[in-house]
Design a protein around this motif. Structure first.
Motif, PDB file in Angstrom:
ATOM      1  N   TRP A   1       0.781  -1.223   0.000  1.00 50.16           N
ATOM      2  CA  TRP A   1       0.000   0.000   0.000  1.00 50.16           C
ATOM      3  C   TRP A   1       0.816   1.277   0.000  1.00 50.16           C
ATOM      4  O   TRP A   1       0.285   2.326  -0.302  1.00 50.16           O
ATOM      5  CB  TRP A   1      -0.942   0.050   1.207  1.00 50.16           C
ATOM      6  CG  TRP A   1      -2.057  -0.936   1.249  1.00 50.16           C
ATOM      7  CD1 TRP A   1      -2.454  -1.661   2.330  1.00 50.16           C
ATOM      8  CD2 TRP A   1      -2.978  -1.282   0.203  1.00 50.16           C
ATOM      9  NE1 TRP A   1      -3.545  -2.442   2.023  1.00 50.16           N
ATOM     10  CE2 TRP A   1      -3.884  -2.223   0.720  1.00 50.16           C
ATOM     11  CE3 TRP A   1      -3.109  -0.893  -1.127  1.00 50.16           C
ATOM     12  CZ2 TRP A   1      -4.907  -2.782  -0.035  1.00 50.16           C
ATOM     13  CZ3 TRP A   1      -4.128  -1.449  -1.881  1.00 50.16           C
ATOM     14  CH2 TRP A   1      -5.005  -2.377  -1.332  1.00 50.16           C
TER      15      TRP A   1
ATOM     16  N   GLN B   1      -3.618  -6.252   1.019  1.00 50.62           N
ATOM     17  CA  GLN B   1      -3.124  -5.774  -0.283  1.00 50.62           C
ATOM     18  C   GLN B   1      -2.985  -7.015  -1.157  1.00 50.62           C
ATOM     19  O   GLN B   1      -2.171  -7.895  -0.866  1.00 50.62           O
ATOM     20  CB  GLN B   1      -1.777  -5.067  -0.109  1.00 50.62           C
ATOM     21  CG  GLN B   1      -1.440  -4.067  -1.209  1.00 50.62           C
ATOM     22  CD  GLN B   1      -0.851  -4.706  -2.466  1.00 50.62           C
ATOM     23  OE1 GLN B   1      -1.464  -5.592  -3.048  1.00 50.62           O
ATOM     24  NE2 GLN B   1       0.305  -4.248  -2.883  1.00 50.62           N
TER      25      GLN B   1
ATOM     26  N   HIS C   1       3.234  -5.011  -8.787  1.00 49.86           N
ATOM     27  CA  HIS C   1       3.245  -4.816  -7.341  1.00 49.86           C
ATOM     28  C   HIS C   1       3.239  -3.329  -6.997  1.00 49.86           C
ATOM     29  O   HIS C   1       2.451  -2.879  -6.166  1.00 49.86           O
ATOM     30  CB  HIS C   1       4.485  -5.494  -6.736  1.00 49.86           C
ATOM     31  CG  HIS C   1       4.426  -5.628  -5.248  1.00 49.86           C
ATOM     32  ND1 HIS C   1       4.239  -6.825  -4.619  1.00 49.86           N
ATOM     33  CD2 HIS C   1       4.509  -4.705  -4.252  1.00 49.86           C
ATOM     34  CE1 HIS C   1       4.221  -6.645  -3.309  1.00 49.86           C
ATOM     35  NE2 HIS C   1       4.391  -5.356  -3.063  1.00 49.86           N
TER      36      HIS C   1
ATOM     37  N   TRP D   1      -0.053  -1.515  -7.441  1.00 48.92           N
ATOM     38  CA  TRP D   1      -1.033  -1.743  -6.374  1.00 48.92           C
ATOM     39  C   TRP D   1      -0.571  -1.202  -5.035  1.00 48.92           C
ATOM     40  O   TRP D   1      -1.397  -0.860  -4.188  1.00 48.92           O
ATOM     41  CB  TRP D   1      -1.397  -3.221  -6.303  1.00 48.92           C
ATOM     42  CG  TRP D   1      -2.463  -3.490  -7.314  1.00 48.92           C
ATOM     43  CD1 TRP D   1      -2.294  -3.789  -8.645  1.00 48.92           C
ATOM     44  CD2 TRP D   1      -3.870  -3.389  -7.112  1.00 48.92           C
ATOM     45  NE1 TRP D   1      -3.517  -3.888  -9.268  1.00 48.92           N
ATOM     46  CE2 TRP D   1      -4.501  -3.651  -8.349  1.00 48.92           C
ATOM     47  CE3 TRP D   1      -4.664  -3.120  -6.000  1.00 48.92           C
ATOM     48  CZ2 TRP D   1      -5.891  -3.625  -8.499  1.00 48.92           C
ATOM     49  CZ3 TRP D   1      -6.048  -3.102  -6.144  1.00 48.92           C
ATOM     50  CH2 TRP D   1      -6.640  -3.363  -7.384  1.00 48.92           C
ATOM     51  N   ASP D   2       0.712  -1.103  -4.804  1.00 46.04           N
ATOM     52  CA  ASP D   2       1.199  -0.480  -3.574  1.00 46.04           C
ATOM     53  C   ASP D   2       0.906   1.010  -3.547  1.00 46.04           C
ATOM     54  O   ASP D   2       0.414   1.542  -2.550  1.00 46.04           O
ATOM     55  CB  ASP D   2       2.722  -0.649  -3.457  1.00 46.04           C
ATOM     56  CG  ASP D   2       3.126  -1.920  -2.746  1.00 46.04           C
ATOM     57  OD1 ASP D   2       2.248  -2.638  -2.255  1.00 46.04           O
ATOM     58  OD2 ASP D   2       4.332  -2.187  -2.681  1.00 46.04           O
TER      59      ASP D   2
ATOM     60  N   LEU E   1      -1.939   3.347  -7.942  1.00 43.95           N
ATOM     61  CA  LEU E   1      -3.398   3.499  -7.971  1.00 43.95           C
ATOM     62  C   LEU E   1      -3.886   4.431  -6.862  1.00 43.95           C
ATOM     63  O   LEU E   1      -4.754   5.288  -7.088  1.00 43.95           O
ATOM     64  CB  LEU E   1      -4.072   2.138  -7.822  1.00 43.95           C
ATOM     65  CG  LEU E   1      -4.533   1.412  -9.085  1.00 43.95           C
ATOM     66  CD1 LEU E   1      -5.089   0.046  -8.725  1.00 43.95           C
ATOM     67  CD2 LEU E   1      -5.560   2.222  -9.864  1.00 43.95           C
TER      68      LEU E   1
ATOM     69  N   CYS F   1      -6.400 -10.856  -5.827  1.00 43.89           N
ATOM     70  CA  CYS F   1      -5.122 -11.072  -6.507  1.00 43.89           C
ATOM     71  C   CYS F   1      -5.322 -11.853  -7.803  1.00 43.89           C
ATOM     72  O   CYS F   1      -4.751 -11.501  -8.850  1.00 43.89           O
ATOM     73  CB  CYS F   1      -4.187 -11.821  -5.558  1.00 43.89           C
ATOM     74  SG  CYS F   1      -2.715 -12.502  -6.322  1.00 43.89           S
TER      75      CYS F   1
ATOM     76  N   ILE G   1      -6.687  -9.623 -10.448  1.00 41.77           N
ATOM     77  CA  ILE G   1      -5.653  -8.703 -10.943  1.00 41.77           C
ATOM     78  C   ILE G   1      -4.737  -9.416 -11.929  1.00 41.77           C
ATOM     79  O   ILE G   1      -4.442  -8.899 -13.011  1.00 41.77           O
ATOM     80  CB  ILE G   1      -4.857  -8.120  -9.764  1.00 41.77           C
ATOM     81  CG1 ILE G   1      -5.760  -7.210  -8.926  1.00 41.77           C
ATOM     82  CG2 ILE G   1      -3.637  -7.348 -10.264  1.00 41.77           C
ATOM     83  CD1 ILE G   1      -5.208  -6.895  -7.551  1.00 41.77           C
TER      84      ILE G   1
ATOM     85  N   PHE H   1     -10.415  -0.769 -11.735  1.00 40.42           N
ATOM     86  CA  PHE H   1      -9.931  -1.351 -10.478  1.00 40.42           C
ATOM     87  C   PHE H   1     -10.020  -0.440  -9.260  1.00 40.42           C
ATOM     88  O   PHE H   1      -9.732  -0.890  -8.147  1.00 40.42           O
ATOM     89  CB  PHE H   1      -8.483  -1.825 -10.645  1.00 40.42           C
ATOM     90  CG  PHE H   1      -8.364  -3.138 -11.355  1.00 40.42           C
ATOM     91  CD1 PHE H   1      -8.578  -4.329 -10.686  1.00 40.42           C
ATOM     92  CD2 PHE H   1      -8.054  -3.188 -12.705  1.00 40.42           C
ATOM     93  CE1 PHE H   1      -8.481  -5.542 -11.332  1.00 40.42           C
ATOM     94  CE2 PHE H   1      -7.954  -4.399 -13.373  1.00 40.42           C
ATOM     95  CZ  PHE H   1      -8.175  -5.585 -12.681  1.00 40.42           C
TER      96      PHE H   1
ATOM     97  N   LEU I   1      -9.786  -1.590  -5.280  1.00 43.35           N
ATOM     98  CA  LEU I   1      -8.815  -0.927  -4.407  1.00 43.35           C
ATOM     99  C   LEU I   1      -9.495  -0.408  -3.153  1.00 43.35           C
ATOM    100  O   LEU I   1      -9.048  -0.690  -2.029  1.00 43.35           O
ATOM    101  CB  LEU I   1      -8.157   0.222  -5.179  1.00 43.35           C
ATOM    102  CG  LEU I   1      -7.301   1.206  -4.384  1.00 43.35           C
ATOM    103  CD1 LEU I   1      -6.015   0.536  -3.924  1.00 43.35           C
ATOM    104  CD2 LEU I   1      -6.988   2.441  -5.227  1.00 43.35           C
TER     105      LEU I   1
ATOM    106  N   GLN J   1     -10.612  -3.230  -0.769  1.00 44.29           N
ATOM    107  CA  GLN J   1      -9.522  -3.873  -0.018  1.00 44.29           C
ATOM    108  C   GLN J   1      -8.992  -2.975   1.092  1.00 44.29           C
ATOM    109  O   GLN J   1      -8.640  -3.456   2.178  1.00 44.29           O
ATOM    110  CB  GLN J   1      -8.401  -4.293  -0.966  1.00 44.29           C
ATOM    111  CG  GLN J   1      -8.758  -5.478  -1.858  1.00 44.29           C
ATOM    112  CD  GLN J   1      -9.193  -6.707  -1.075  1.00 44.29           C
ATOM    113  OE1 GLN J   1     -10.305  -7.202  -1.254  1.00 44.29           O
ATOM    114  NE2 GLN J   1      -8.347  -7.198  -0.179  1.00 44.29           N
TER     115      GLN J   1
END
Length: 250
Positions: free
Chosen positions: A11, A129, A156, A159-160, A163, A205, A208, A226, A230, A233
């Motif tokens: 994240w 995540q 990775h 998504w961390d 976004l 996951c 994705i 997405f 996001l 989650q």
């Protein structure tokens, strides 16, 4: 242009703080008192990034595997549960349970409880995540190279940080925007076990992976497709953390 370095921070700073901020809003009075007894004036949001900040100190290298659990593809719900039951190595699932035990133990020292609280807050964010419940062979999407608005990145990192950063909100603004679970969601998530949250992250996951191909050019449409997942989650991460803390201090 070189690829961005491998990243294992779930994240990023904003995401972790969002999870902490959401969680604090769902704490019981007893849980809030218990948290403050350990963290003092430090909020869950501000404590949430200690688990990444401490990576600068080699004395804490042993925490590396605490941030993720490698799950093979193709598992159903029971398959995920069985994997979690039989994988006794250090991973985010096992360590969340371990930190919970430390916080419940009246004989734990203040220092032990402080580390346990900070790592618990951080790891529950990690666990929700989706790319932290991903595949070992590509290092949780770190080796799935993509571009994000024309800049080289990896799945990775998207998504961390990418976004979440694209939403252009502070962590308090973001938490306020998403912290409106429906009655049905709240009922379901409050009854979830920790394994259920892992499985939910694993399902996300898989989605994705299925919809993000290597070398994909990601931009506006990816955000459109997405952003809802996001937000879900992040919200689930906050509820999951509140569940654990409310149970510790029940």
């Amino acid at each position: 242009m070189a690829y961005l370095p491998l990243n294992a921070n779930a994240w990023g700073m904003l995401g972790h703080r969002i999870v902490g901020q959401v969680a604090e809003a769902h704490l019981s009075k007893k849980a809030l008192k218990g948290v403050r007894g350990i963290l003092g004036s430090e909020s869950l949001a501000m404590a949430s990034n200690w688990g990444d900040f401490i990576k600068s100190d080699t004395a804490y290298n042993y925490l590396y595997n605490w941030h993720f659990v490698n799950l093979p593809g193709g598992l159903d719900k029971q398959g995920v549960f069985n994997f979690l039951d039989t994988d006794h190595d250090a991973n985010v699932y096992n360590k969340v349970i371990e930190m919970t035990v430390i916080l419940k133990n009246h004989e734990s020292t203040a220092a032990q409880k402080l580390l346990a609280m900070r790592m618990l807050v951080h790891m529950v964010g990690d666990l929700n995540q989706p790319m932290h419940t991903a595949r070992k062979e590509d290092l949780g999407g770190n080796k799935v190279y993509v571009t994000w608005f024309g800049e080289k990145s990896n799945l990775h990192r998207v998504w961390d940080e990418a976004l979440i950063g694209y939403q252009q909100l502070s962590y308090t603004e973001y938490a306020a925007a998403i912290n409106h679970p429906s009655k049905e969601q709240l009922t379901a998530w409050k009854s979830n076990s920790l394994k259920d949250f892992v499985y939910g992250s694993y399902e996300a996951c898989n989605k994705i992976y299925a919809e993000t191909k290597p070398e994909a050019k990601l931009s506006y449409k990816y955000n459109y497709d997405f952003a809802g997942l996001l937000d879900t989650q992040l919200l689930k991460g906050g509820i999951c953390l509140a569940n654990i803390l409310n149970e510790i201090y029940s």
